[in-house]
Scaffold this motif. Structure first.
Motif, PDB file in Angstrom:
ATOM      1  N   GLN A 162      18.018  -5.274 -12.891  1.00 49.05           N
ATOM      2  CA  GLN A 162      18.358  -6.701 -12.866  1.00 49.05           C
ATOM      3  C   GLN A 162      17.093  -7.550 -12.974  1.00 49.05           C
ATOM      4  OE1 GLN A 162      20.657  -7.712  -9.420  1.00 49.05           O
ATOM      5  NE2 GLN A 162      21.321  -9.657 -10.278  1.00 49.05           N
ATOM      6  N   ASP A 199      22.154  -3.260 -15.336  1.00 53.30           N
ATOM      7  CA  ASP A 199      22.415  -4.179 -14.231  1.00 53.30           C
ATOM      8  C   ASP A 199      22.279  -5.602 -14.747  1.00 53.30           C
ATOM      9  OD1 ASP A 199      22.845  -5.306 -11.801  1.00 53.30           O
ATOM     10  OD2 ASP A 199      21.249  -4.238 -10.743  1.00 53.30           O
ATOM     11  N   GLU A 200      23.377  -6.232 -15.002  1.00 50.21           N
ATOM     12  CA  GLU A 200      23.437  -7.597 -15.545  1.00 50.21           C
ATOM     13  C   GLU A 200      22.496  -7.770 -16.742  1.00 50.21           C
ATOM     14  OE1 GLU A 200      23.816 -10.850 -12.874  1.00 50.21           O
ATOM     15  OE2 GLU A 200      24.259  -9.547 -11.178  1.00 50.21           O
ATOM     16  N   SER A 208      23.419  -3.488  -7.127  1.00 51.96           N
ATOM     17  CA  SER A 208      22.068  -3.082  -7.535  1.00 51.96           C
ATOM     18  C   SER A 208      21.533  -1.983  -6.628  1.00 51.96           C
ATOM     19  CB  SER A 208      21.120  -4.274  -7.498  1.00 51.96           C
ATOM     20  OG  SER A 208      21.570  -5.267  -8.373  1.00 51.96           O
ATOM     21  N   GLY A 235      20.196 -10.524  -6.390  1.00 50.33           N
ATOM     22  CA  GLY A 235      19.853 -11.491  -7.430  1.00 50.33           C
ATOM     23  C   GLY A 235      20.556 -12.831  -7.260  1.00 50.33           C
TER      24      GLY A 235
HETATM   25 MG   LIG Z   1      22.243  -7.080  -8.279  1.00 56.02          MG
END
Ligand SMILES: [Mg+2]
Ligand SMILES: Nc1ncnc2c1ncn2[C@@H]1O[C@H](COP(=O)(O)OP(=O)(O)OP(=O)(O)O)[C@@H](O)[C@H]1O
Lengths: 504, 348
Positions: free
Chosen positions: A95, A175-176, A53, A409
């Motif tokens: 994220q 991001d995810e 990230s 995260g």
């Molecule tokens: Mg991350």
């Protein structure tokens, strides 16, 4: 870094070259380089806290690098700001979504595009069609007039996705993006990614779900502790080699389940529990030391059952017995008194005090148990608890005093887990305990649950991640349309059976 | 249901309007002298300055900040302008007077903005500090004497009425200045709703980091916001001096709480991201009516501050409770909806 072996390397639209960044002296990125090539999906994989990230935020101008350069369309920048990155055609699905909770879905979707266009006036009427069009393209049905703060996590994620797509971006960084999505939504997103790719958009994709990584990407970069370990065409990797590169060891996802002592007393007994419109006639027992999986599609009622057991939305009918005693659970306080713990789905917004330290968060729910005879708090006891979980859960931070906001995260997730484990509940319910957690840590978290279960805690894992259920659960309950349809035991618990029973 | 919700307004403006109406009706029944054009006009007149202040406070509160230096800025700008004109012995006319005052106010606001944006300091502390600084600077460099005479153009404005109605209970005047205030309200409402600058204020109040990531020029906007508050405060300062027909450097400062309470009662969230001009104006009127009624029923004026304090706490409390209940109700409804959809699918 290994380069592509084609005769003519395609020109990247965005490249990050030799990026380094440290936070308070702790390096988060060390000399990382990455290329985003038009028409290609580049995946970034690595354990929690390895710097994915951070790299993304540097490319999008949300963070400044200590050294290195960002090259957009051949123009080099020592650092860029978010405005310039967006105008350069870079869009990011962060994220943490980075949405505005007080604005409507429609506004959230179009506002960045309006800023980038440099317009001074804003007309709600003229931006609505743009938002509608993107919803149609993704076949979503989000209420454009709802405030984002009132949405479920999944809908927030979808809003963030729409926002990135509504701009005619030349590079999209995700991001995810799939942590809260259902299978259908994920496949729609991937179909759209294919269309974007055909249009020549450069994509960067981060996910801890390795099957997604393999399915969607053409190129892969793996990072470990802020360093680039390997880059190359995705076709040269498989799940095993990816996780080996990520963790530096072999990751074992196989089923490790202790023998369940069926004569052990029931810690929790649920009979004929119903909640109008959510679920009906649900009965099951949970033994002491058992890890019970509860699975089902999103909206099947699996979350609502857990929430009723925790007193968030009490059941209309039925009985709940804890340790053989009938307990009416009408409020969260009732559940806590009965020593039931619940780690909710939407942890990042519900479970944590982001500005407080890791240590404070870990003990936030268990302070009462540290009272001394005189009603004061036992410092030594608190310190022990903090240390136990900070170390035990391998939370990746310089020390336990770091504020939770600075964690990656996946590490923030571990803090929530630590907080609930510290309350030492008899029954601990976890909703999606390893969403967004890397594959190595996932195994570690499951192991931790196994250890706690062996010590006598009863655990309910609510999840639609079949491999995770297989890896840890003694039994798996399948919920469909609000009813308990199957109870899987022993050899029946395989990834295939679970997925089949869930959707059939 | 949807229509009902629209009536209620996104910030409970509808509820506020009802409360205001209820209060007026109750007061008129209790005390017939309350329900006269005279009272109405004088409440409107007393709301002119607070409404302008409140517009400024609304703007900062939306961005998630607070400014308590606006009263100091107002009196500084207004008093300095008057003092300059009187000492130089020249009257630049109303446009000139307002222009000078706005320049002074915006500059003082600029100081607030720069300190807040550059050093990311808590806005309350910064403006508390600058409030003292501005006030002290005025005393030291501008003066502390009371001017009973105003420049000609201001004095003339003081006695200009929009309406002059003769009623059974005597003559009632509606001051001309309600017109520019109304226009100012419309302007601010338009800016908030229909310009990217306005939307950026809401975005920043919703999530500052997200606003930065979305490409908003957060620091620049912050500086503009405090300059804008300064400018609005300056206008209010001049108008206050006009309405009171004298320039007293001790005026205004100390009345900040009334304004902030009105804005919060008007539905603006003290946590940022929420608020509307309609709500704010209703909030100001409510505070004025309550103060007026309390005086009328013979409550000693010392208690007025207490009443305003209670209102502020009430406003914030209602906000917090409503927010909590709303979020819970939403969730349940949504869960039920999705479950029912599933059931229907099974049935079909
Ligand atoms: Mg991350
Ligand atoms: N603002 C910050 N202040 C201090 N440390 C930070 C900050 N942001 C990130 N870090 C640290 O930098 C490291 C990398 O974090 P990053 O968020 O990039 O990880 P990640 O690879 O995205 O992990 P995850 O898969 O869990 O999302 C972590 O150790 C994190 O604690």
């Amino acid at each position: 870094m290994t380069s592509m072996t084609t005769s003519q390397p395609p020109t990247p639209f965005v490249s990050a070259r030799g990026i380094s960044k440290s936070f308070g002296g702790v390096p988060a990125l060390v000399n990382v380089s990455i290329d985003l090539i038009p028409g290609e999906v580049h995946c970034l994989a690595g354990e929690n806290g390895c710097g994915k990230s951070t790299l993304i935020k540097i490319i999008s101008g949300a963070e400044r690098p200590d050294s290195g350069e960002i090259v957009i369309d051949g123009v080099s920048h020592a650092q860029i700001n978010a405005h310039a990155a967006i105008q350069g055609g870079i869009q990011v699905i962060y994220q943490d979504f980075s949405l505005f909770p007080n604005l409507t879905v429609a506004e959230n979707i179009v506002l960045t595009a309006e800023v980038a266009s440099g317009r001074r006036l804003y007309s709600p009427g003229s931006v609505l069609p743009k938002a509608k069009a993107i919803l149609q393209e993704l076949e979503l049905d989000l209420d454009l007039d709802r405030e984002v703060g009132d949405l479920s996590v999944a809908d927030k994620q979808l809003t963030a996705i729409c926002r990135a797509l509504v701009n005619d971006a030349r590079a999209i960084i995700m991001d995810e993006p799939t942590t809260a999505l259902t299978h259908t939504e994920v496949s729609r997103l991937f179909a759209l990614v294919e269309r974007l790719r055909a249009r020549g958009v450069a994509l960067l994709f981060v996910s801890h779900k390795l099957e997604e990584v393999l399915a969607v990407s053409q190129r892969l970069t793996i990072m470990r502790s802020g360093r680039q370990v390997v880059s190359g065409p995705t076709s040269e990797f498989d799940q095993r080699s990816i996780s080996r590169h990520m963790t530096g060891r072999e990751v074992d996802e196989s089923r490790v389940v202790s023998d369940l002592d069926l004569t052990a007393p029931l810690a929790l007994e649920v009979s004929k529990l119903s909640l109008a419109g959510a679920y009906r006639d649900v009965s099951f027992g949970l033994h002491r030391g058992e890890i019970l999986g509860v699975t089902g599609l999103l909206g099947s009622g699996r979350t609502e059952i857990a929430e009723s057991l925790f007193g968030v939305t009490p059941a209309d009918e039925g009985e709940i017995r804890v340790g053989g005693k009938l307990v009416p659970i009408r409020t969260i306080q009732d559940a806590v008194t009965a020593r039931i713990g619940y780690v909710p789905e939407d942890r990042l917004s519900q479970g944590l005090f982001l500005e407080k330290s890791i240590a404070d968060n870990i003990v936030a729910a268990s302070l009462e148990s540290h009272r001394t005879r005189w009603g004061t708090l036992s410092r030594a006891g608190i310190a022990t608890t903090i240390k136990q979980y900070f170390v035990g859960l391998k939370i990746n931070a310089p020390n336990a005093q770091a504020p939770v906001r600075t964690l990656s995260g996946g590490n923030a997730q571990r803090v929530v887990l630590a907080k609930w484990l510290a309350t030492a509940p008899t029954v601990l319910m976890l909703n999606g305990p390893t969403v967004g957690v890397d594959i190595g840590s996932k195994e570690e978290i499951l192991e931790l649950l196994r250890v706690e279960a062996a010590k006598g805690m009863s655990v309910i894992v609510i999840s639609d991640d079949a491999p995770e259920l297989v890896a840890a659960c003694h039994r798996v309950l399948v919920i469909k349309q609000g009813r308990l349809t199957h109870t899987l035991e022993g050899d029946q618990i395989t990834v295939d059976t679970i997925q089949e029973r869930m959707s059939a | 249901m949807a229509a009902l919700r629209r009536l209620r307004g996104s910030n409970n403006e509808g509820v506020l309007a009802l409360v205001l109406l209820g209060l007026i009706v109750a007061m008129s029944i209790a005390n017939p002298t309350f329900f006269t054009l005279n009272t109405g006009f004088s409440i409107l007149r007393s709301a002119i300055v607070p409404v302008i202040f409140a517009l400024g406070v609304l703007i900062v509160v939306i961005t998630g900040g607070i400014d308590v230096s606006f009263a100091a800025i107002a009196i500084f700008a207004g008093y300095a302008t008057v003092s300059f004109c009187l000492n130089a012995g020249f009257d630049p006319g109303l446009p000139g007077i307002f222009a000078i005052a706005i320049g002074v106010g915006a500059s003082l606001g600029f100081v607030n903005g720069i300190v807040i944006a550059q050093f990311s300091l808590p806005t309350l502390i910064v403006t508390l500090g600058t409030q003292g600084v501005f006030f002290g600077a005025m005393y030291t460099y501008v003066g502390a004497s009371y001017y009973a005479e105003l420049p000609g153009s201001m004095a003339a404005l003081a006695t200009s009425n929009l309406l002059d109605v003769t009623t059974s209970s005597g003559r009632a005047y509606l001051h001309l200045l309600v017109v520019p205030v109304l226009l100012l309200c419309l302007l601010v409402a338009w800016v908030l709703k229909r310009t990217m600058f306005g939307r950026s204020l809401y975005a920043m109040g919703g999530d500052l980091e997200a606003a930065r990531r979305a490409g908003f020029q957060v620091k620049r906007t912050q500086v503009s916001v405090y300059m804008l508050v300064g400018a609005l405060a300056a206008i209010a300062g001049v108008i206050h001096i006009v309405l009171s027909r004298s320039a007293n450097p001790r005026d205004l400062v100390g009345g900040e709480l009334d304004i902030i309470a009105a804005v919060v009662l008007g539905g603006a969230s003290i946590f940022g991201g929420r608020g509307s001009v309609v709500g704010t104006v209703l909030g100001v009127l409510l505070v004025q009516v309550i103060k007026n009624s309390l005086l009328l029923v013979g409550v000693p004026s010392a208690w007025l501050r207490t009443a305003v304090g209670v209102l502020l706490v009430l406003g914030v409390g209602i906000q917090a409770i409503a927010a909590r209940r709303d979020s819970r109700r939403m969730r349940v409804i949504e869960d039920l909806d999705s479950a029912q959809q599933h059931e229907q699918k099974v049935g079909s």
